[in-house]
Design a protein around this motif. Structure first.
Motif, PDB file in Angstrom:
ATOM      1  N   GLY A  37       0.832  -1.199   0.000  1.00  0.00           N
ATOM      2  CA  GLY A  37       0.000   0.000   0.000  1.00  0.00           C
ATOM      3  C   GLY A  37       0.863   1.243   0.000  1.00  0.00           C
ATOM      4  N   VAL A  39       1.382   3.805   2.343  1.00  0.00           N
ATOM      5  CA  VAL A  39       2.234   4.027   3.520  1.00  0.00           C
ATOM      6  C   VAL A  39       3.231   2.875   3.660  1.00  0.00           C
ATOM      7  N   ASP A  58       0.524  -9.104   1.673  1.00  0.00           N
ATOM      8  CA  ASP A  58      -0.500  -8.193   1.139  1.00  0.00           C
ATOM      9  C   ASP A  58      -1.430  -8.985   0.222  1.00  0.00           C
ATOM     10  N   THR A  62      -5.974  -3.000  -2.257  1.00  0.00           N
ATOM     11  CA  THR A  62      -5.715  -1.620  -2.680  1.00  0.00           C
ATOM     12  C   THR A  62      -4.226  -1.395  -2.963  1.00  0.00           C
ATOM     13  N   GLY A  63      -3.384  -2.324  -2.567  1.00  0.00           N
ATOM     14  CA  GLY A  63      -1.946  -2.163  -2.790  1.00  0.00           C
ATOM     15  C   GLY A  63      -1.579  -2.546  -4.221  1.00  0.00           C
ATOM     16  N   ASP A  84      -3.877 -13.091   2.572  1.00  0.00           N
ATOM     17  CA  ASP A  84      -4.912 -12.299   3.237  1.00  0.00           C
ATOM     18  C   ASP A  84      -4.778 -12.515   4.738  1.00  0.00           C
ATOM     19  N   LEU A  99      -0.149  -3.083   8.996  1.00  0.00           N
ATOM     20  CA  LEU A  99      -0.837  -2.012   8.283  1.00  0.00           C
ATOM     21  C   LEU A  99      -2.024  -2.513   7.462  1.00  0.00           C
ATOM     22  N   TYR A 171     -14.845   0.442   9.794  1.00  0.00           N
ATOM     23  CA  TYR A 171     -13.458   0.896   9.911  1.00  0.00           C
ATOM     24  C   TYR A 171     -13.173   1.411  11.325  1.00  0.00           C
ATOM     25  N   LYS A 175     -11.011  -0.701  13.961  1.00  0.00           N
ATOM     26  CA  LYS A 175      -9.715  -0.256  14.494  1.00  0.00           C
ATOM     27  C   LYS A 175      -9.764  -0.147  16.017  1.00  0.00           C
ATOM     28  N   THR A 201      -2.972  11.210   5.850  1.00  0.00           N
ATOM     29  CA  THR A 201      -1.634  11.226   5.257  1.00  0.00           C
ATOM     30  C   THR A 201      -1.758  11.189   3.736  1.00  0.00           C
TER      31      THR A 201
HETATM   32  P1  NAD Z   1      -3.617   1.474   1.455  1.00  0.00           P
HETATM   33  O1  NAD Z   1      -4.996   1.105   1.076  1.00  0.00           O
HETATM   34  O2  NAD Z   1      -2.738   2.128   0.423  1.00  0.00           O
HETATM   35  O3  NAD Z   1      -2.822   0.232   2.045  1.00  0.00           O
HETATM   36  C1  NAD Z   1      -3.420  -0.826   2.706  1.00  0.00           C
HETATM   37  C2  NAD Z   1      -2.734  -2.099   2.261  1.00  0.00           C
HETATM   38  O4  NAD Z   1      -3.298  -3.215   2.949  1.00  0.00           O
HETATM   39  C3  NAD Z   1      -2.916  -2.373   0.767  1.00  0.00           C
HETATM   40  O5  NAD Z   1      -1.694  -2.752   0.199  1.00  0.00           O
HETATM   41  C4  NAD Z   1      -3.939  -3.507   0.738  1.00  0.00           C
HETATM   42  O6  NAD Z   1      -3.845  -4.286  -0.431  1.00  0.00           O
HETATM   43  C5  NAD Z   1      -3.589  -4.246   2.005  1.00  0.00           C
HETATM   44  N1  NAD Z   1      -4.693  -5.035   2.547  1.00  0.00           N
HETATM   45  C6  NAD Z   1      -5.976  -4.654   2.751  1.00  0.00           C
HETATM   46  N2  NAD Z   1      -6.695  -5.668   3.280  1.00  0.00           N
HETATM   47  C7  NAD Z   1      -5.835  -6.722   3.422  1.00  0.00           C
HETATM   48  C8  NAD Z   1      -5.986  -8.055   3.885  1.00  0.00           C
HETATM   49  N3  NAD Z   1      -7.153  -8.502   4.335  1.00  0.00           N
HETATM   50  N4  NAD Z   1      -4.893  -8.863   3.878  1.00  0.00           N
HETATM   51  C9  NAD Z   1      -3.696  -8.428   3.413  1.00  0.00           C
HETATM   52  N5  NAD Z   1      -3.501  -7.172   2.938  1.00  0.00           N
HETATM   53  C10 NAD Z   1      -4.570  -6.331   2.946  1.00  0.00           C
HETATM   54  O7  NAD Z   1      -3.748   2.416   2.727  1.00  0.00           O
HETATM   55  P2  NAD Z   1      -2.661   3.234   3.536  1.00  0.00           P
HETATM   56  O8  NAD Z   1      -3.113   4.647   3.537  1.00  0.00           O
HETATM   57  O9  NAD Z   1      -1.288   2.894   3.110  1.00  0.00           O
HETATM   58  O10 NAD Z   1      -2.924   2.697   5.020  1.00  0.00           O
HETATM   59  C11 NAD Z   1      -2.053   1.833   5.700  1.00  0.00           C
HETATM   60  C12 NAD Z   1      -2.523   1.677   7.139  1.00  0.00           C
HETATM   61  O11 NAD Z   1      -2.489   2.947   7.804  1.00  0.00           O
HETATM   62  C13 NAD Z   1      -3.954   1.170   7.273  1.00  0.00           C
HETATM   63  O12 NAD Z   1      -4.019   0.254   8.349  1.00  0.00           O
HETATM   64  C14 NAD Z   1      -4.751   2.402   7.607  1.00  0.00           C
HETATM   65  O13 NAD Z   1      -5.893   2.105   8.349  1.00  0.00           O
HETATM   66  C15 NAD Z   1      -3.750   3.215   8.402  1.00  0.00           C
HETATM   67  N6  NAD Z   1      -4.069   4.647   8.317  1.00  0.00           N
HETATM   68  C16 NAD Z   1      -3.786   5.365   7.196  1.00  0.00           C
HETATM   69  C17 NAD Z   1      -4.138   6.710   7.132  1.00  0.00           C
HETATM   70  C18 NAD Z   1      -3.843   7.544   5.915  1.00  0.00           C
HETATM   71  O14 NAD Z   1      -4.268   8.690   5.859  1.00  0.00           O
HETATM   72  N7  NAD Z   1      -3.123   7.046   4.947  1.00  0.00           N
HETATM   73  C19 NAD Z   1      -4.784   7.305   8.215  1.00  0.00           C
HETATM   74  C20 NAD Z   1      -5.073   6.531   9.333  1.00  0.00           C
HETATM   75  C21 NAD Z   1      -4.695   5.208   9.376  1.00  0.00           C
END
Ligand code: NAD
Ligand code: UDP
Ligand code: UDP
Length: 344
Positions: A37, A39, A58, A62-63, A84, A99, A171, A175, A201
């Motif tokens: 993903g 981050v 992953d 969404t990644g 998963d 994450l 969500y 969390k 972010t």
């Molecule tokens: P993102 O959607 O880009 O990344 C999430 C990743 O998790 C993706 O690569 C997706 O494929 C993978 N994923 C989702 N469900 C999965 C599963 N069941 N098994 C394996 N992989 C799975 O989002 P991001 O913004 O990079 O967020 C990363 C983390 O940071 C998340 O936990 C999110 O809740 C947390 N977060 C992000 C933000 C932000 O603004 N970016 C804010 C608060 C919290």
């Protein structure tokens, strides 16, 4: 004889700990769930740079593989596994950055039951793994645990104002339960846990159709489409650039405090102010179009980061007006392709 395990860590750590060259060093093995993903992939870059051995798990919901494609599979200490986290996993690691979870409201509302399962069952599995192998576990929680906050700015001691039955609950409550599980494993199984509450972010690798406000406005301004402001645009968010977040996550993981810690940039903007910054950065003539807001949208959000400053020695460095242009270049290349980018 010096215990090699005392020297767990990458090259930089070894030098910092003044471990003699002759002592065999065990490289730190780090699992990053959700590492494809936006981050996660930046975190992976930094961990590899530091000399760690990294496993990404992953499911690519969404990644994207492209987010990690700049690492040469022949030489990088990186293994990417399609898996998963709702299913158990057997791996041997020293650290787990957990994450995996869709983060954009558009994505997490797409299949809310799956989102809740990912947050609850997925986190349970990764905590079970951490317990079995004695790994330190970091949860990426969210400012959404504060819901539509009645305290402003939000301090970690605030318990939040969350609708348990709304469209965001999969969500938010997911969390919150993940945090509960992490604390219960900490108390009951003596597991070393760390909890980060991440605020909004943004950065170049975001999916163009991610649906979050910064990526939407930037893509819209570049495509000469109107910027879609939801509601009256007076709701606020505080936007953090990804490099600041990654530094905070690593400091939290390697520090001695459980948290939770707010990791965010206290610079607060209304959505109309954000639209104005995007206009100034990309196209002063970009039009604004108002759309109905989504249900349960938090009215305001701003982190109090005193705890992170004091205990982690961390604070963000990149203000929105500096971070946004870094994102525009990448979005332009992806939207128009390199050829047309030159013509811009
Ligand atoms: P993102 O959607 O880009 O990344 C999430 C990743 O998790 C993706 O690569 C997706 O494929 C993978 N994923 C989702 N469900 C999965 C599963 N069941 N098994 C394996 N992989 C799975 O989002 P991001 O913004 O990079 O967020 C990363 C983390 O940071 C998340 O936990 C999110 O809740 C947390 N977060 C992000 C933000 C932000 O603004 N970016 C804010 C608060 C919290
Ligand atoms: N788990 C896992 N990998 C492991 C160890 C455990 O995925 O290496 C999962 C396990 O399948 C279980 C969860 O983590 O669903 C919680 O494990 P724990 O041992 O804490 O609880 P129990 O299995 O006793 O319910
Ligand atoms: N928003 C907006 N236009 C968009 C997308 C979002 O005005 O095209 C608003 C949304 O209503 C919310 C804020 O921007 O008030 C932040 O939304 P986002 O989905 O980025 O993240 P959230 O903080 O809600 O998880």
């Amino acid at each position: 004889r010096q215990d090699a395990h005392a020297a767990v860590g990458g090259e930089r750590e070894r030098r910092a700990a003044r471990v003699p060259l002759g002592v065999r060093l065990r490289v730190l093995r780090v699992l990053v769930t959700g590492g494809a993903g936006f981050v996660g992939s930046h975190l992976v870059d930094r961990l590899l740079e530091r000399g760690d051995s990294v496993i990404v798990v992953d499911n690519f919901f969404t990644g994207r593989k492209e987010n990690l494609a700049h690492h040469d599979p022949a030489t990088a200490a990186l293994e990417v596994i399609r898996h998963d986290v709702v299913e158990p996993a057997l791996l041997e690691v020293d650290r787990i950055y957990h994450l995996a979870c869709p983060a954009s409201p558009v994505h997490y509302k797409h299949n809310p039951v799956k989102t809740a399962k990912t947050s609850v069952v997925g986190t349970l599995n990764m905590l079970g793994l951490a317990k079995r192998v004695g790994a330190r576990f970091l949860l990426t929680s969210t400012s959404e645990v504060y819901g539509d906050p009645l305290q402003h700015p939000q301090v970690e001691t605030y318990w939040g104002n969350v609708n348990p039955i709304g469209v965001r609950s999969c969500y938010d409550e997911g969390k919150r339960t993940a945090e509960t599980l992490a604390m219960d494993y900490h108390r009951a199984a003596n597991l070393e846990v760390r909890i980060a509450r991440i605020f909004n972010t943004y950065e170049p690798r975001m999916c163009i159709d991610d649906g979050r406000v910064v990526s939407n406005f930037v893509a819209q301004a570049l495509r000469k489409e109107p910027l879609t402001v939801y509601g009256d645009g007076k709701q606020t968010r505080s936007f953090q650039y990804v490099s600041d977040l990654v530094e905070g996550l690593m400091k939290l993981m390697e520090g001695e405090h459980v948290g939770p810690f707010n990791l965010g940039n206290p610079g607060e903007f209304t959505m109309l102010e954000l639209a104005r910054v995007v206009q100034e950065t990309i196209d002063r003539g970009a039009r604004i179009e108002f759309r109905p807001n989504t249900a349960d949208d938090p009215h305001k959000r701003k982190p109090d980061i005193a705890r992170a400053k004091q205990l982690l020695g961390w604070e963000p460095k990149v203000p929105l007006r500096e971070g946004l242009p870094l994102m525009v270049q990448d979005f332009r290349a992806r939207i128009f392709g390199d050829g047309q980018q030159a013509a811009q």
